[in-house]
Scaffold this active site. Structure first.
Site, mmCIF file in Angstrom:
data_model
loop_
_atom_site.group_PDB
_atom_site.id
_atom_site.type_symbol
_atom_site.label_atom_id
_atom_site.label_comp_id
_atom_site.label_asym_id
_atom_site.label_seq_id
_atom_site.Cartn_x
_atom_site.Cartn_y
_atom_site.Cartn_z
ATOM 1 N N ASP A 1 -6.774 4.388 -4.645
ATOM 2 C CA ASP A 1 -7.498 4.286 -3.376
ATOM 3 C C ASP A 1 -8.107 5.682 -3.210
ATOM 4 O OD1 ASP A 1 -7.591 2.231 -0.904
ATOM 5 O OD2 ASP A 1 -7.482 4.235 -0.048
ATOM 6 N N LYS B 1 0.870 -1.193 0.000
ATOM 7 C CA LYS B 1 0.000 0.000 0.000
ATOM 8 C C LYS B 1 0.895 1.227 0.000
ATOM 9 C CE LYS B 1 -4.417 0.935 0.176
ATOM 10 N NZ LYS B 1 -5.577 0.085 -0.167
HETATM 11 N N1 GLU Z 1 -7.255 0.308 -2.910
HETATM 12 C C1 GLU Z 1 -8.025 -0.857 -3.210
HETATM 13 C C2 GLU Z 1 -8.080 -1.753 -1.994
HETATM 14 O O1 GLU Z 1 -8.183 -1.263 -0.904
HETATM 15 C C3 GLU Z 1 -7.594 -1.559 -4.476
HETATM 16 C C4 GLU Z 1 -6.166 -1.949 -4.549
HETATM 17 C C5 GLU Z 1 -5.731 -2.460 -5.920
HETATM 18 O O2 GLU Z 1 -6.537 -2.510 -6.826
HETATM 19 O O3 GLU Z 1 -4.559 -2.824 -6.020
HETATM 20 O O4 GLU Z 1 -8.091 -2.966 -2.045
#
Ligand code: GLU
Length: 461
Positions: free
Chosen positions: A181, A141
């Site tokens: 996100d 992340k």
């Molecule tokens: N931010 C999204 C999540 O919380 C998607 C992450 C992604 O697609 O890599 O899972």
């Protein structure tokens, strides 16, 4: 004999609980003040007690001590020039949490609240969520404390390019694959992809997901998180003799997750009566007009309060937590972390809520979750219920590798299958480990098993 077995089981549970508590205390000591991170660790650790009790190998291999420590945490300076010609500085982050089962995968969040604690809580959750999807993706992340609100398109581009100028040294299609996100959508991904390509050279489509459809994006990625949450809840409701059809639904937020959760819930015959943004919420007893919300949020970037101009019979209320005082059958928190505390959970319960599905990451506090579980509210935890977004991101990576693209229907169908199997695996794990119906335990154990077993198989990593 039965009593001895029972006694042994109790002893194993006590020993497992002691081990889990000890590791948690060490985590607390090493990461003081990281409240969101500690909250995510506590939720996961507590629900792993039954599997640690049953399989001593996890304690023997010190899996908890290892899994809770990121493989790498990168922080960096992001300097950029605003429209007045002034230099601004933000902080950039990427946590590469766990690569046991695949390249690091997870979104980027641009929001003023972003700090190490937020990025680590999101990254830690992502490990288990990504494992649950059944796809070969590790956990990561990232993001920045940059506030996109009120920034011009040029400012967004200059900031985003500067952010990628550093991030591009650490990512790659087989290494780490960021996506969006909160505060990061198709526009930001586009600017980042352009900058990555400019610096690194070559056309590595699979380095980012959530791309535009013209350059390797997947159909249905935009809808995936919201649709996935509703597909997951649909399974859960069906299993309990309920459905979206004819039910009253409250969905917080009005971003990408919320909009497509509303869309799918409406398609399934639900009446969605409220949604919100960071300033307040609207209540439309006739059912929300989603076209108005899309126009306001996706096209005009306006506040949700403007909804009442087009729909004078609806009401706008300042503040966010009041949305949970609206009576509903199903609540879908799709805004942000800790948006439902114990008081809000109590309000939902006393108004007769039957099911809660988390579209956002960690929207319920630990006490709120307890409140739901103790009152037999069907509860779909985030890392299971909102895994559809990252699942379709992994499908986007697969399409990029094959240099082809699937139709909307194909992707949507795969998404539905993935959400069904996440639900089934979570239910089965909860049952197997003695917590039938508790999907917090079920999802955490089901997500943990694959990663932990792989870590053991790969030696001391
Ligand atoms: N931010 C999204 C999540 O919380 C998607 C992450 C992604 O697609 O890599 O899972």
């Amino acid at each position: 004999m039965a009593t001895t077995l029972e006694g042994n089981k109790k002893l194993q549970t006590l020993t497992a609980q002691t081990y889990v508590n000890e590791v948690y205390q060490a985590v607390e000591k090493r990461n003081p003040h990281e409240s969101e991170f500690l909250q995510a660790v506590k939720e996961i650790f507590d629900s792993l007690v039954p599997i640690i009790a049953k399989h001593p190998k996890y304690a023997e291999h010190n899996i908890l001590e290892r899994i809770v420590e990121p493989e790498r945490l990168i922080t960096f300076r992001v300097p950029w020039v605003d429209d007045q010609g002034k230099v601004q500085v933000n902080r950039g982050f990427r946590v590469q949490y766990n690569s046991a089962i695949g390249p690091y995968k997870g979104g980027l969040r641009f929001h003023p609240s972003v700090n190490t604690s937020i990025i680590k809580f999101l990254g830690f959750e992502q490990i288990f969520k990504n494992s649950l999807t059944g796809q070969p993706i590790g956990g990561g992340k990232g993001g920045s404390d940059f506030d996109p609100k009120g920034k011009s398109d040029g400012e967004i581009m200059r900031f985003t390019q500067s952010f990628m100028t550093e991030l591009c040294k650490h990512i790659g299609p087989d290494v780490d694959v960021p996506a969006g996100d909160i505060g990061v959508g198709a526009r930001e991904i586009g600017y980042m992809f352009g900058q990555y390509k400019k610096i690194r050279g070559g056309y590595e489509a699979g380095v980012l997901t959530g791309k535009g459809l013209g350059y390797g994006g997947s159909l249905a990625r935009t809808e995936a998180t919201g649709y996935g949450t509703v597909y997951f809840m649909q399974e859960m409701l069906k299993d309990n003799g309920l459905s979206f059809e004819g039910s009253t639904v409250v969905v917080s937020g009005s971003g990408n997750v919320s909009i497509y959760a509303i869309e799918k819930a409406q398609q399934l015959g639900a009446k969605v009566v409220a949604c919100s943004d960071s300033s307040g919420y609207i209540y439309d007893k006739n059912g929300i007009n989603l076209n108005t919300i899309k126009q306001l949020k996706e096209v005009e970037s306006k506040r949700i309060s403007e909804y009442v101009n087009a729909h004078p019979e609806a009401h706008y209320y300042e503040g966010c937590s009041g949305i949970w005082s609206i009576p509903c059958d199903i609540a879908l928190p799709c805004a942000t972390q800790n948006e439902i505390d114990k008081t809000s959970a109590r309000m939902l319960v006393s108004n007769g809520v039957k099911a809660v599905g988390e579209g956002a990451n960690m929207p319920s506090t630990l006490k709120a979750i307890d409140e739901f579980l103790h009152n037999n509210v069907l509860f779909g935890p985030a890392k299971a219920a909102n895994a559809g977004g990252v699942a379709v991101s992994a499908l986007e990576m697969a399409q990029n590798s094959m240099r082809l693209s699937w139709t909307f229907e194909e992707v949507d169908h795969k998404l539905q299958d993935i959400m069904k199997s996440i639900y089934k695996n979570s239910v089965n794990a909860a049952e197997e480990y003695g917590y039938p119906g508790n999907l917090v335990v079920g999802a955490n154990i089901a997500g943990f098993t694959k990663v932990a077993d792989t870590m053991i198989a790969q030696g001391v990593i």
